[in-house]
Motif scaffolding. Structure first.
Motif, mmCIF file in Angstrom:
data_model
loop_
_atom_site.group_PDB
_atom_site.id
_atom_site.type_symbol
_atom_site.label_atom_id
_atom_site.label_comp_id
_atom_site.label_asym_id
_atom_site.label_seq_id
_atom_site.Cartn_x
_atom_site.Cartn_y
_atom_site.Cartn_z
ATOM 1 N N TRP A 165 1.041 -0.906 -0.198
ATOM 2 C CA TRP A 165 -0.447 -0.086 0.586
ATOM 3 C C TRP A 165 1.272 1.554 0.176
ATOM 4 O O TRP A 165 2.076 0.865 0.194
ATOM 5 C CB TRP A 165 -0.965 -0.067 1.312
ATOM 6 C CG TRP A 165 -0.306 -0.444 2.337
ATOM 7 C CD1 TRP A 165 0.630 -1.187 3.519
ATOM 8 C CD2 TRP A 165 -0.117 1.222 2.974
ATOM 9 N NE1 TRP A 165 0.635 0.105 4.550
ATOM 10 C CE2 TRP A 165 0.467 1.001 4.966
ATOM 11 C CE3 TRP A 165 -0.767 2.186 3.111
ATOM 12 C CZ2 TRP A 165 0.607 1.786 5.612
ATOM 13 C CZ3 TRP A 165 -0.701 3.441 4.146
ATOM 14 C CH2 TRP A 165 0.145 3.717 5.439
ATOM 15 N N GLN B 205 -2.329 7.254 -0.447
ATOM 16 C CA GLN B 205 -2.425 6.761 -0.893
ATOM 17 C C GLN B 205 -3.687 7.949 -1.911
ATOM 18 O O GLN B 205 -4.369 7.888 -3.263
ATOM 19 C CB GLN B 205 -2.187 5.178 -1.445
ATOM 20 C CG GLN B 205 -3.233 5.382 -0.539
ATOM 21 C CD GLN B 205 -3.302 3.328 -0.230
ATOM 22 O OE1 GLN B 205 -2.326 3.011 -0.534
ATOM 23 N NE2 GLN B 205 -4.352 2.736 0.566
ATOM 24 N N TYR C 170 -5.743 0.345 -7.671
ATOM 25 C CA TYR C 170 -4.073 0.080 -7.686
ATOM 26 C C TYR C 170 -4.165 -0.840 -7.043
ATOM 27 O O TYR C 170 -3.428 -1.810 -7.461
ATOM 28 C CB TYR C 170 -3.413 0.997 -6.013
ATOM 29 C CG TYR C 170 -3.435 2.260 -6.581
ATOM 30 C CD1 TYR C 170 -3.216 2.674 -7.756
ATOM 31 C CD2 TYR C 170 -3.106 3.187 -5.843
ATOM 32 C CE1 TYR C 170 -2.227 4.887 -8.476
ATOM 33 C CE2 TYR C 170 -2.917 4.770 -5.895
ATOM 34 C CZ TYR C 170 -2.540 4.761 -7.284
ATOM 35 O OH TYR C 170 -2.638 6.829 -7.364
ATOM 36 N N VAL D 199 -4.290 -2.478 -4.070
ATOM 37 C CA VAL D 199 -3.119 -2.451 -2.832
ATOM 38 C C VAL D 199 -4.070 -3.137 -1.801
ATOM 39 O O VAL D 199 -5.322 -3.782 -1.773
ATOM 40 C CB VAL D 199 -3.273 -0.729 -2.402
ATOM 41 C CG1 VAL D 199 -2.043 -0.096 -3.029
ATOM 42 C CG2 VAL D 199 -4.376 -0.084 -2.474
ATOM 43 N N ASN E 74 5.923 -0.520 0.251
ATOM 44 C CA ASN E 74 5.544 0.771 0.745
ATOM 45 C C ASN E 74 6.379 2.025 0.587
ATOM 46 O O ASN E 74 7.963 1.485 -0.075
ATOM 47 C CB ASN E 74 5.177 1.006 2.191
ATOM 48 C CG ASN E 74 3.588 2.546 1.941
ATOM 49 O OD1 ASN E 74 3.996 2.923 1.383
ATOM 50 N ND2 ASN E 74 2.918 2.271 3.139
ATOM 51 N N VAL F 274 2.012 -1.966 -7.810
ATOM 52 C CA VAL F 274 1.814 -2.475 -7.302
ATOM 53 C C VAL F 274 1.808 -4.638 -7.661
ATOM 54 O O VAL F 274 1.921 -5.342 -7.312
ATOM 55 C CB VAL F 274 0.113 -2.329 -6.618
ATOM 56 C CG1 VAL F 274 -1.046 -3.941 -6.587
ATOM 57 C CG2 VAL F 274 0.047 -1.348 -6.417
#
Ligand code: CP3
Length: 341
Positions: free
Chosen positions: A20, A24, A62, A64, A313, A331
């Motif tokens: 993540w 974000q 994304y 995530v 991250n 990702v």
């Protein structure tokens, strides 16, 4: 729920490295800018319709492995009426900064149900729809204190350090109040449904190890102790903290965040066994060529060498000019990476 992120926080085996990004949810997303428009971010945070949607935007885009609540580290002190706002392009500002013991009265205890009901409402709505864990968060007492004392962002933290050194008793009283507020806020977020929490001590890297140990560590330790009975993973993060990683680890979190200044294998040595590590791609390379970015991503994954307890991250937050497509590619790259490759 996909609990890959939580497993990595606990140092358990995972099928792929979870990822993540700090910040974000933010200005690099056109859909964020469209929804946020002008006005104080604090008003957007007070509206559960808006903050729920903004938290979800990066999840859709994304893929995530964790969501982070759309809020800010100054929300609790703002809510109890200290007098702090967030200036666009600047950050938190206090018109009447914290100066003396009489200012302690401006930091009463936080009653989250009454003072920040919108935060709890947003969390409840999010956990109803999310299929990945939601991270709640708070600013650590030192980092929040730096805004209250300096009156805004700072490079040197001179006023903060001056108070630390000249009046230890006032400093401790301030830190104790902020510690209580932080605990109240984090416990309420966990009770509302957050499945992990991150303590942002973003500016702790401005302190020497001895300063950190004497003036900050006992307070951050109390926060992690108070959270231990809630059995959700606790993450501890700061920038420029290479020389204090062992102390940030000693504060008691399950996961320690690392910026880009220390390679992740070296950081793991400093953090010690039994802890997970989160990081640590330099966000400023995100504007560069994909070839360079992908090399750096792979380097971090290789340095981790398949050890359990790694959450991918950035070393700090996403900046506004970052192209969201680059984050999506990262990702995918992290998810598809296998140690043997
Ligand atoms: O996506 C997420 O990470 C969740 C939301 C989040 C925000 N702030 C929203 C926000 C989180 C986790 C934070 C934490 C925060 N806030 C920290 C710790 C993390 C870090 O970056 O070190 C700190 C130091 C703050 C204080 C703060 N708030 C700053 C320095 C700024 C930037 C000022 C600017 O405009 O450049 C803010 C404002 C802020 N908080 C924004 C966002 C998305 C950007 C401004 C906006 O959209 O109005």
């Amino acid at each position: 729920m996909n609990d890959t992120f939580l497993k990595a926080c606990r140092g358990e085996p995972v099928e792929y490295t979870p990822v993540w990004f700090m910040r974000q949810a933010g200005r690099s997303l056109p859909e964020y800018r469209a929804l946020r428009k002008e006005g104080s971010i604090l008003n957007a945070i007070k509206d559960p319709d808006i903050s729920t949607e903004i938290t979800l935007q990066p999840i859709r885009r994304y893929g995530v492995d964790a969501a982070i609540l759309y809020s800010d580290i100054v929300v609790p002190v703002h809510a109890i009426g200290f007098g702090v706002d967030i200036k666009p392009g600047v950050g938190p500002v206090a018109i009447d900064p914290f100066r003396s013991s009489s200012d302690l009265n401006r930091l009463r205890s936080l009653n989250p149900q009454v003072d920040t009901p919108y935060v709890l409402e947003t969390i409840q709505r999010l956990v109803d729809v999310l299929e990945i864990p939601l991270i709640g968060f708070a600013g650590a007492p030192f980092t929040v204190a730096s805004y209250l004392i300096e009156g805004g962002p700072s490079r040197s933290y001179q006023k903060t350090k001056a108070m630390m050194f000249s009046d230890k008793s006032l400093w401790d009283s301030l830190m104790e109040r902020l510690t209580d507020i932080t605990i109240e806020s984090l416990v309420s977020q966990i009770e509302a449904g957050a499945s992990a929490v991150q303590l942002f001590d973003s500016w702790a890297g401005s302190l020497s190890p001895a300063q950190y140990e004497q003036f900050v560590l006992p307070h951050s330790q109390r926060i992690f102790e108070a959270l231990s009975e809630h059995s959700v993973p606790r993450i501890h993060f700061g920038v420029g903290t290479g020389e204090i990683l062992h102390l940030m680890s000693a504060a008691g979190a399950d996961v320690v965040g690392v910026d880009w200044r220390v390679p992740i294998d070296e950081a793991r040595k400093r953090i010690g066994v039994g802890k997970s590590v989160q990081g640590n791609l330099d966000p400023s390379i995100l504007g560069g060529d994909w070839e360079l970015i992908s090399e750096e991503v792979i380097d971090i994954l290789k340095r981790n060498a398949g050890q359990h307890g790694h959450i991918f991250n950035l070393g700090h937050g996403v900046t506004p000019e970052v192209n969201p497509d680059v984050l999506k590619r990262i990702v995918d790259l992290v998810h598809n990476f296998r140690t043997a490759s």
